[in-house]
Design a protein around this motif. Structure first.
Motif, PDB file in Angstrom:
ATOM      1  N   LEU B 140       8.313   8.234   8.698  1.00 18.04           N
ATOM      2  CA  LEU B 140       9.097   8.616   7.521  1.00 18.04           C
ATOM      3  C   LEU B 140       9.563  10.076   7.626  1.00 18.04           C
ATOM      4  N   PRO B 141      10.858  10.327   7.555  1.00 15.74           N
ATOM      5  CA  PRO B 141      11.328  11.723   7.584  1.00 15.74           C
ATOM      6  C   PRO B 141      11.039  12.404   6.242  1.00 15.74           C
ATOM      7  N   PRO B 142      11.225  13.718   6.166  1.00 17.91           N
ATOM      8  CA  PRO B 142      10.893  14.425   4.922  1.00 17.91           C
ATOM      9  C   PRO B 142      11.611  13.866   3.691  1.00 17.91           C
ATOM     10  N   ASP B 143      12.794  13.308   3.895  1.00 16.40           N
ATOM     11  CA  ASP B 143      13.483  12.753   2.723  1.00 16.40           C
ATOM     12  C   ASP B 143      13.323  11.227   2.660  1.00 16.40           C
ATOM     13  N   GLY B 144      12.369  10.728   3.426  1.00 21.05           N
ATOM     14  CA  GLY B 144      12.144   9.282   3.450  1.00 21.05           C
ATOM     15  C   GLY B 144      11.259   8.809   2.302  1.00 21.05           C
ATOM     16  N   ILE B 145      11.481   7.577   1.906  1.00 24.71           N
ATOM     17  CA  ILE B 145      10.704   6.964   0.819  1.00 24.71           C
ATOM     18  C   ILE B 145      10.328   5.551   1.258  1.00 24.71           C
ATOM     19  N   LEU B 146       9.135   5.177   0.932  1.00 18.72           N
ATOM     20  CA  LEU B 146       8.682   3.812   1.227  1.00 18.72           C
ATOM     21  C   LEU B 146       7.962   3.261  -0.001  1.00 18.72           C
ATOM     22  N   LEU B 147       8.321   2.066  -0.398  1.00 16.15           N
ATOM     23  CA  LEU B 147       7.627   1.410  -1.513  1.00 16.15           C
ATOM     24  C   LEU B 147       6.987   0.122  -0.996  1.00 16.15           C
ATOM     25  N   VAL B 148       5.746  -0.080  -1.353  1.00 12.13           N
ATOM     26  CA  VAL B 148       5.034  -1.296  -0.952  1.00 12.13           C
ATOM     27  C   VAL B 148       4.463  -1.938  -2.212  1.00 12.13           C
ATOM     28  N   ALA B 149       4.919  -3.136  -2.516  1.00 13.28           N
ATOM     29  CA  ALA B 149       4.438  -3.831  -3.721  1.00 13.28           C
ATOM     30  C   ALA B 149       3.662  -5.070  -3.304  1.00 13.28           C
ATOM     31  N   ASN B 150       2.548  -5.293  -3.947  1.00  6.54           N
ATOM     32  CA  ASN B 150       1.781  -6.506  -3.647  1.00  6.54           C
ATOM     33  C   ASN B 150       0.981  -6.933  -4.881  1.00  6.54           C
ATOM     34  N   PHE B 151       0.582  -8.181  -4.876  1.00  6.89           N
ATOM     35  CA  PHE B 151      -0.279  -8.672  -5.941  1.00  6.89           C
ATOM     36  C   PHE B 151      -1.730  -8.369  -5.585  1.00  6.89           C
ATOM     37  N   VAL B 152      -2.471  -7.868  -6.538  1.00  7.37           N
ATOM     38  CA  VAL B 152      -3.841  -7.429  -6.270  1.00  7.37           C
ATOM     39  C   VAL B 152      -4.827  -8.581  -6.394  1.00  7.37           C
ATOM     40  N   PRO B 178       3.337  12.384  -7.583  1.00 11.02           N
ATOM     41  CA  PRO B 178       2.865  12.070  -6.230  1.00 11.02           C
ATOM     42  C   PRO B 178       1.921  13.158  -5.720  1.00 11.02           C
ATOM     43  N   HIS B 179       0.886  12.757  -5.034  1.00 14.57           N
ATOM     44  CA  HIS B 179      -0.065  13.740  -4.522  1.00 14.57           C
ATOM     45  C   HIS B 179      -0.544  13.327  -3.142  1.00 14.57           C
ATOM     46  N   THR B 180      -1.306  14.211  -2.510  1.00 20.21           N
ATOM     47  CA  THR B 180      -1.650  14.005  -1.093  1.00 20.21           C
ATOM     48  C   THR B 180      -3.134  13.794  -0.869  1.00 20.21           C
ATOM     49  N   SER B 181      -3.921  13.799  -1.897  1.00 23.46           N
ATOM     50  CA  SER B 181      -5.372  13.786  -1.690  1.00 23.46           C
ATOM     51  C   SER B 181      -5.900  12.378  -1.448  1.00 23.46           C
ATOM     52  N   PHE B 182      -5.295  11.697  -0.536  1.00 28.24           N
ATOM     53  CA  PHE B 182      -5.789  10.374  -0.174  1.00 28.24           C
ATOM     54  C   PHE B 182      -6.536  10.496   1.143  1.00 28.24           C
ATOM     55  N   ASP B 188       1.122  15.475   5.267  1.00 25.60           N
ATOM     56  CA  ASP B 188       2.564  15.615   5.050  1.00 25.60           C
ATOM     57  C   ASP B 188       3.160  14.431   4.301  1.00 25.60           C
ATOM     58  N   ARG B 189       2.313  13.599   3.742  1.00 24.57           N
ATOM     59  CA  ARG B 189       2.804  12.447   2.987  1.00 24.57           C
ATOM     60  C   ARG B 189       2.205  12.499   1.578  1.00 24.57           C
ATOM     61  N   ALA B 190       3.051  12.423   0.596  1.00 24.59           N
ATOM     62  CA  ALA B 190       2.553  12.309  -0.783  1.00 24.59           C
ATOM     63  C   ALA B 190       2.754  10.864  -1.221  1.00 24.59           C
ATOM     64  N   GLN B 191       1.921  10.413  -2.124  1.00 25.54           N
ATOM     65  CA  GLN B 191       2.121   9.059  -2.620  1.00 25.54           C
ATOM     66  C   GLN B 191       1.654   8.948  -4.061  1.00 25.54           C
ATOM     67  N   THR B 192       2.133   7.924  -4.718  1.00 26.85           N
ATOM     68  CA  THR B 192       1.675   7.627  -6.060  1.00 26.85           C
ATOM     69  C   THR B 192       1.548   6.115  -6.168  1.00 26.85           C
ATOM     70  N   VAL B 193       0.613   5.686  -6.981  1.00 25.29           N
ATOM     71  CA  VAL B 193       0.337   4.245  -7.091  1.00 25.29           C
ATOM     72  C   VAL B 193       0.491   3.831  -8.548  1.00 25.29           C
ATOM     73  N   LEU B 203      -0.181  -6.516 -10.422  1.00 28.80           N
ATOM     74  CA  LEU B 203       0.706  -5.953  -9.410  1.00 28.80           C
ATOM     75  C   LEU B 203       0.319  -4.506  -9.097  1.00 28.80           C
ATOM     76  N   SER B 204       0.445  -4.144  -7.851  1.00 31.60           N
ATOM     77  CA  SER B 204       0.239  -2.751  -7.460  1.00 31.60           C
ATOM     78  C   SER B 204       1.424  -2.315  -6.604  1.00 31.60           C
ATOM     79  N   VAL B 205       1.948  -1.146  -6.896  1.00 31.87           N
ATOM     80  CA  VAL B 205       3.063  -0.616  -6.100  1.00 31.87           C
ATOM     81  C   VAL B 205       2.677   0.768  -5.598  1.00 31.87           C
ATOM     82  N   ARG B 206       2.789   0.948  -4.315  1.00 30.91           N
ATOM     83  CA  ARG B 206       2.507   2.248  -3.708  1.00 30.91           C
ATOM     84  C   ARG B 206       3.829   2.860  -3.287  1.00 30.91           C
ATOM     85  N   VAL B 207       4.055   4.079  -3.714  1.00 35.06           N
ATOM     86  CA  VAL B 207       5.296   4.779  -3.360  1.00 35.06           C
ATOM     87  C   VAL B 207       4.921   5.974  -2.485  1.00 35.06           C
ATOM     88  N   VAL B 208       5.433   5.978  -1.270  1.00 38.57           N
ATOM     89  CA  VAL B 208       5.075   7.025  -0.305  1.00 38.57           C
ATOM     90  C   VAL B 208       6.305   7.873  -0.004  1.00 38.57           C
TER      91      VAL B 208
END
Lengths: 182, 536
Positions: B140-152, B178-182, B188-193, B203-208
């Motif tokens: 993922l480049p610095p301006d990249g975004i990734l979303l992962v959605a799944n059923f828990v 978004p934060h990095t303490s995972f 260099d990756r922040a994410q929020t869930v 449902l759970s969605v992770r945004v990186v």
């Protein structure tokens, strides 16, 4: 009635087999558990506590495995987690001991379960080092990591690692009664 | 290298010879890992924010068009997915192939950078590890975004409330900075869930983000894509306990819930109290003296060997286990409760069975009532046999030693053991052969002044480097303490990993507490005399 005579939802039954993730987790355990316990033992001097730390470390990492961006870095993360957990452990121990009239639970456990290498003077001396110095010395000289790798595990600079190692070795030399020859 | 550094290296080598994980550690790890998965699934955001209905998000997204009211779950081979991102310019989306995985195991991914070739959700050749787009995330480049959605949670039963997953409506919005303490995450990756019950599904969605500090624009861009997430309404639920190849018929007044956390092993909760949470916590807490709770959890730790049985299964008085923790979640039963635990396997499907009563001394009638319910349990065989741990099979080739006077040697002393094989054992007395995977029979009878030496051969050990050539100078160092090894009864022994003639042996020595120096020296000579010709 035999269990396989029973009509069950076919789609769900088909989902039962173990996933690759679980198989991979078991493989990771098999590959790294022994080394992890040995590292934890060096850091704690106590086999039972070492296994507790390793258990926690594996559980944390396997639980987060899908978050690990580089699975091949698993050993690195495992090592770092063990070091961090051992530091937490000693912080907790320090707090316990600082509380008046509170039994030092860990010391009792030590007594009951036996620190198996009491006779090993060097291992004992290692345990008397402050946790970060101990971790630095163990990582550098027992684990054979470079300064840079040690710094990565300890999440600090190579300069700080050198300082920790220098102080740690100095204390060990004193404790070991001047057997050192540079 | 200084003397001290050399001593540290030697200390490490000594420890690698004498410290190994106990046999129980693997079980502890995998049981706890499962509990951790459960807890992790429930952690995350707790702020419930209703963000308005947006059924338009579904329009044109699903092949089947706007989903109607909750109906039957899609059948295998269906071409529609229950989870998807609406196509949008500049965004790449992937979704699970419903022909390959069940509707409830659906995943949807979206990224503003292309997915690398071969990276696709579950069912594809690159679904390892854990079916996540790790290559995309890594690149993922610095301006990249990734979303992962799944059923828990996967279940056919009505979903109880989930404290950390409030009811939400589409479109979803990012709520937590978004934060990095995972743990284990690239700094260099922040994410929020974002967790929630959406359209009746957990449902759970992770945004990186490709940067540790995404700006408002980047977060806004991610939120726009999150708003394009479409979720088909959950299929109709049923009160019947029949899923995952597990069925149980519950009495009229009983309540049950059969589910799986994110594709892990299914858990069945059944009892006289309503199911009000996913942790069985309230049901346990609220048990009255006549109440009972059954928890049946499949447990593919498969490092554990569970007792194979034929159904029906029943709890027995000897299964009472006051110190057990249900699913190892750290909570032993209340002092006024009685907890029974039994592990078993049916058709190689391993299960943990817990039964908790609201009284410390359940009567025979209460046990009988539970066993009547358990008697209705039906378990289908797995679709494919569970994988075995790979076994090392060393070629059978003889070894020989110089046997000291008065010692007894026996080849293949544990005939029924799985590899690695115990090729021979030598004792100071005429010991019995047999054991599960080590010379346990012999060790049980180890005389106070006796000694037992046994050789375990490995075909191609992972840690081949730890095996050193057996040298004539070898001596038994009594300063090195014995340890308890897997497959060696409760008797501590010293273990020496030796390489002889290109073959790898764990040489074990168990000494009685009153073993004399002479006996130790005899054992030493015996070990040093090991001859192991190449099987070729």
């Amino acid at each position: 009635m035999r269990s396989d005579d029973i009509p069950l939802s076919p789609m769900r039954a088909a989902e039962v087999p173990m996933t690759r993730r679980k198989r991979r987790a078991a493989d990771l355990y098999r590959q790294h558990a022994a080394h992890a316990v040995q590292l934890a033992y060096l850091l704690t001097g106590d086999r039972y506590r070492a296994e507790d730390l390793v258990q926690d470390a594996f559980v944390r990492l396997l639980g987060r495995f899908h978050d690990l961006r580089k699975p091949e870095s698993f050993p690195f993360y495992l090592r770092r987690t063990i070091v961090n957990l051992s530091r937490d452990h000693f912080r907790r121990l320090q707090r316990e001991r600082s509380l008046p009239n509170m039994p030092t639970q860990s010391a009792e456990i030590d007594h009951q379960m036996g620190r198996i290498d009491d006779r090993d003077e060097l291992l004992q001396a290692l345990q008397d080092l402050p946790p970060r110095q101990r971790a630095a010395v163990v990582l550098r000289f027992c684990e054979g990591l470079t300064e840079h790798e040690t710094a990565e595990v300890l999440e600090t600079s190579t300069g700080a690692v050198n300082s920790l190692v220098s102080r740690g070795l100095g204390t060990l030399r004193e404790r070991m009664g001047g057997v050192e020859r540079d | 290298v200084t003397d001290l550094e050399r001593n540290l290296l030697e200390l490490r080598a000594r420890i690698s010879r004498s410290v190994t994980p106990s046999p129980e550690l693997a079980d502890r790890v995998f049981r706890r890992a499962r509990v951790r998965r459960v807890l992790t699934a429930l952690s995350g955001l707790v702020v419930a924010v209703a963000v308005g209905a947006a059924s338009f998000a579904l329009a044109g997204v699903l092949d089947a068009g706007t989903p109607g009211p909750a109906g039957p779950r899609p059948e295998e081979g269906s071409t529609s997915s229950s989870l998807n991102f609406e196509p949008a310019l500049g965004w790449h989306v992937r979704t699970t192939d419903p022909g390959k995985v069940g509707d409830l195991e659906a995943q949807a991914w979206a990224s503003n950078v292309p997915f690398p070739p071969g990276e696709e959700p579950i069912g594809g050749p690159t679904d390892y590890p854990a079916n996540v787009p790790d290559k995309t995330e890594e690149a993922l480049p610095p301006d990249g975004i990734l979303l992962v959605a799944n059923f828990v949670v996967q279940t056919r039963n009505p979903l109880p409330s989930v404290p950390n997953a409030p009811e939400r409506t589409l479109p979803l919005a990012i709520e937590e900075e978004p934060h990095t303490s995972f743990e284990g995450q690239d700094p260099d990756r922040a994410q929020t869930v974002l967790d929630g019950i959406v359209e009746g599904r957990y449902l759970s969605v992770r945004v990186v983000f490709g940067t540790s500090e995404p700006g408002a624009d980047l977060i806004g861009e991610a939120e726009e894509e999150l708003g394009r997430l479409a979720v088909a309404p959950a299929p109709a639920t049923t009160e019947a306990i029949d899923d995952f190849g597990i069925r149980m018929d519950l009495p009229e007044a009983w309540h049950g819930f059969l589910f799986s956390w994110g594709g892990s092993e299914p858990i069945l909760q059944a009892g006289t109290k309503p199911v009000t949470d996913l942790y069985h916590a309230s049901a346990r807490r609220d048990l009255d003296t006549d109440d009972v709770l059954i928890l049946l959890a499949e447990n593919y730790t498969y490092l554990a060997d569970y007792e194979p049985i034929a159904l029906p299964v029943a709890i027995r008085t000897e299964d009472l286990c006051p110190t057990c923790e249900i699913l190892d979640d750290g909570t032993s039963p209340h002092v006024d409760h009685a907890l029974f635990y039994r592990s078993f396997s049916v058709d190689r499907r391993p299960f943990d069975l817990y039964v908790e009563f609201g009284t410390a001394e359940p009567g025979d009638d209460q046990l009988a009532r539970v066993n009547e319910v358990l008697a209705t349990l039906r378990i289908a065989p797995p679709d494919a046999p569970p994988p075995e741990m790979p076994l090392e099979v060393a070629p059978r080739a003889p070894i020989s030693v110089d046997v000291p006077a008065g010692w007894v040697g026996k080849d293949d002393p544990v005939p029924s053991s799985r590899p690695p094989r115990v090729v021979a054992a030598y004792g100071t007395w005429d010991f019995d052969t047999g054991g599960d995977c080590g010379p346990e029979r012999a060790l049980q009878d180890l005389p106070a002044d006796g000694a037992l030496v046994w050789f375990v051969e490995h075909a191609d050990p992972d840690n081949a480097g730890d095996y050193i050539e057996l040298m004539p100078q070898f001596s038994i160092d009594l300063q090195t303490p014995p340890a308890r090894w897997r497959c060696a009864s409760e008797a501590p022994s010293r273990m020496y990993p030796f390489r002889v003639g290109g073959r790898y042996f764990d040489v074990h020595l168990a000494l009685g507490l009153e073993a004399t120096d002479a006996t130790v020296r005899e054992a030493e000579e015996l070990i040093k005399s090991l001859r192991a010709p190449s099987p070729d």
